[in-house]
Design a protein around this motif. Structure first.
Motif, PDB file in Angstrom:
ATOM      1  N   GLU A  38       0.839  -1.164   0.153  1.00 26.13           N
ATOM      2  CA  GLU A  38      -0.115  -0.098   0.102  1.00 26.13           C
ATOM      3  C   GLU A  38       0.984   1.359   0.070  1.00 26.13           C
ATOM      4  O   GLU A  38       1.966   1.218   0.401  1.00 26.13           O
ATOM      5  CB  GLU A  38      -0.944   0.050   1.053  1.00 26.13           C
ATOM      6  CG  GLU A  38      -0.493  -0.211   2.634  1.00 26.13           C
ATOM      7  CD  GLU A  38      -1.559  -0.561   3.538  1.00 26.13           C
ATOM      8  OE1 GLU A  38      -1.257   0.297   4.482  1.00 26.13           O
ATOM      9  OE2 GLU A  38      -2.565  -1.121   3.457  1.00 26.13           O
ATOM     10  N   SER A  39       0.461   2.298  -0.420  1.00 23.35           N
ATOM     11  CA  SER A  39       1.202   3.506  -0.286  1.00 23.35           C
ATOM     12  C   SER A  39       1.556   4.190   0.805  1.00 23.35           C
ATOM     13  O   SER A  39       2.696   4.636   0.815  1.00 23.35           O
ATOM     14  CB  SER A  39       0.344   4.614  -1.388  1.00 23.35           C
ATOM     15  OG  SER A  39       0.248   4.494  -2.719  1.00 23.35           O
ATOM     16  N   HIS A  60       2.491   6.877  -4.699  1.00 24.75           N
ATOM     17  CA  HIS A  60       1.829   6.380  -5.552  1.00 24.75           C
ATOM     18  C   HIS A  60       2.390   5.575  -6.662  1.00 24.75           C
ATOM     19  O   HIS A  60       2.203   4.357  -7.052  1.00 24.75           O
ATOM     20  CB  HIS A  60       0.506   7.114  -6.128  1.00 24.75           C
ATOM     21  CG  HIS A  60      -0.554   7.198  -4.856  1.00 24.75           C
ATOM     22  ND1 HIS A  60      -1.396   6.218  -4.573  1.00 24.75           N
ATOM     23  CD2 HIS A  60      -0.714   8.252  -4.143  1.00 24.75           C
ATOM     24  CE1 HIS A  60      -2.021   6.564  -3.456  1.00 24.75           C
ATOM     25  NE2 HIS A  60      -1.850   7.931  -3.286  1.00 24.75           N
ATOM     26  N   LYS A  61       3.519   6.268  -7.277  1.00 21.78           N
ATOM     27  CA  LYS A  61       4.286   5.628  -8.168  1.00 21.78           C
ATOM     28  C   LYS A  61       5.196   4.461  -7.727  1.00 21.78           C
ATOM     29  O   LYS A  61       5.212   3.358  -8.264  1.00 21.78           O
ATOM     30  CB  LYS A  61       5.190   6.528  -8.677  1.00 21.78           C
ATOM     31  CG  LYS A  61       6.026   6.082 -10.279  1.00 21.78           C
ATOM     32  CD  LYS A  61       6.832   6.984 -10.862  1.00 21.78           C
ATOM     33  CE  LYS A  61       7.626   6.240 -11.789  1.00 21.78           C
ATOM     34  NZ  LYS A  61       7.886   4.727 -12.107  1.00 21.78           N
ATOM     35  N   CYS A  63       4.177   2.605  -5.272  1.00 19.12           N
ATOM     36  CA  CYS A  63       3.233   1.554  -4.981  1.00 19.12           C
ATOM     37  C   CYS A  63       3.080   0.578  -6.263  1.00 19.12           C
ATOM     38  O   CYS A  63       2.848  -0.311  -6.179  1.00 19.12           O
ATOM     39  CB  CYS A  63       2.108   1.967  -4.436  1.00 19.12           C
ATOM     40  SG  CYS A  63       0.829   0.985  -3.951  1.00 19.12           S
ATOM     41  N   ASN A  81      -5.419   0.576  -0.916  1.00 19.25           N
ATOM     42  CA  ASN A  81      -5.345   2.249  -0.921  1.00 19.25           C
ATOM     43  C   ASN A  81      -6.553   2.737  -0.980  1.00 19.25           C
ATOM     44  O   ASN A  81      -7.737   1.746  -1.218  1.00 19.25           O
ATOM     45  CB  ASN A  81      -4.422   2.758  -2.367  1.00 19.25           C
ATOM     46  CG  ASN A  81      -2.979   2.357  -2.249  1.00 19.25           C
ATOM     47  OD1 ASN A  81      -2.575   2.523  -1.252  1.00 19.25           O
ATOM     48  ND2 ASN A  81      -2.336   2.136  -3.265  1.00 19.25           N
ATOM     49  N   GLU A  88      -7.895   6.541 -10.452  1.00 23.72           N
ATOM     50  CA  GLU A  88      -7.009   5.821  -9.486  1.00 23.72           C
ATOM     51  C   GLU A  88      -6.876   4.522  -9.640  1.00 23.72           C
ATOM     52  O   GLU A  88      -5.813   3.802  -9.512  1.00 23.72           O
ATOM     53  CB  GLU A  88      -7.225   6.447  -8.011  1.00 23.72           C
ATOM     54  CG  GLU A  88      -7.036   7.704  -7.786  1.00 23.72           C
ATOM     55  CD  GLU A  88      -7.796   8.088  -6.255  1.00 23.72           C
ATOM     56  OE1 GLU A  88      -8.454   7.142  -5.779  1.00 23.72           O
ATOM     57  OE2 GLU A  88      -7.565   9.316  -5.981  1.00 23.72           O
TER      58      GLU A  88
END
Length: 141
Positions: A38-39, A60-61, A63, A81, A88
């Protein structure tokens, strides 16, 4: 053996991480190799959660890349997430489709205490933009 991506989505405090860990234990017990990402893990430093909003895009990248790199060593990868919008979710679903991975989406519909102290106004904004995904399975404890 077909690889499997499990996406767990929901607002902070909905039980995403807890459900992911239960799935890891269950699937590992069935002999699967499983990784959970997870982020928020990006912000863990020496066992402490140190969120920095300026690095959210980087998190996020990280993740996304970690999820798909993890298929090199695992049958199943679980990503949890918030995934409040289709924008998303789409990169994960699109990449899984290209790779030929089975994909399951769980939506956590619970409201527990969130572990990272997300402010109430942020939670309300997330709830307001949260969209349904036609193929998701809704989980309510």
């Amino acid at each position: 053996m077909t690889k499997r991506l499990i996406i767990i989505r929901g607002i902070p405090g909905s039980g995403k991480s807890t459900s992911a860990q239960k799935l890891v234990n269950e699937l590992t017990g069935e002999g699967k190799t499983v990784k959970h990402i997870e982020s928020d893990m990006f912000f863990m430093k020496d066992g402490e959660y140190k969120f920095n909003g300026k690095l959210l895009g980087v998190a996020h990248k990280w993740c996304f890349d970690t999820v798909f790199n993890s298929f090199n060593e695992n049958d199943t990868v679980i990503v949890s997430n918030t995934f409040t919008t289709m924008k998303e979710l789409a990169p994960y679903m699109d990449r899984a489709k290209v790779e030929g991975y089975d994909t399951t989406i769980y939506r956590m519909a619970n409201e527990f205490q969130n572990q990272h102290g997300v402010p109430e106004e942020t939670l309300q904004a997330m709830k307001a933009r949260f969209v349904d995904c036609e193929s998701e399975v809704i989980i309510k404890a």
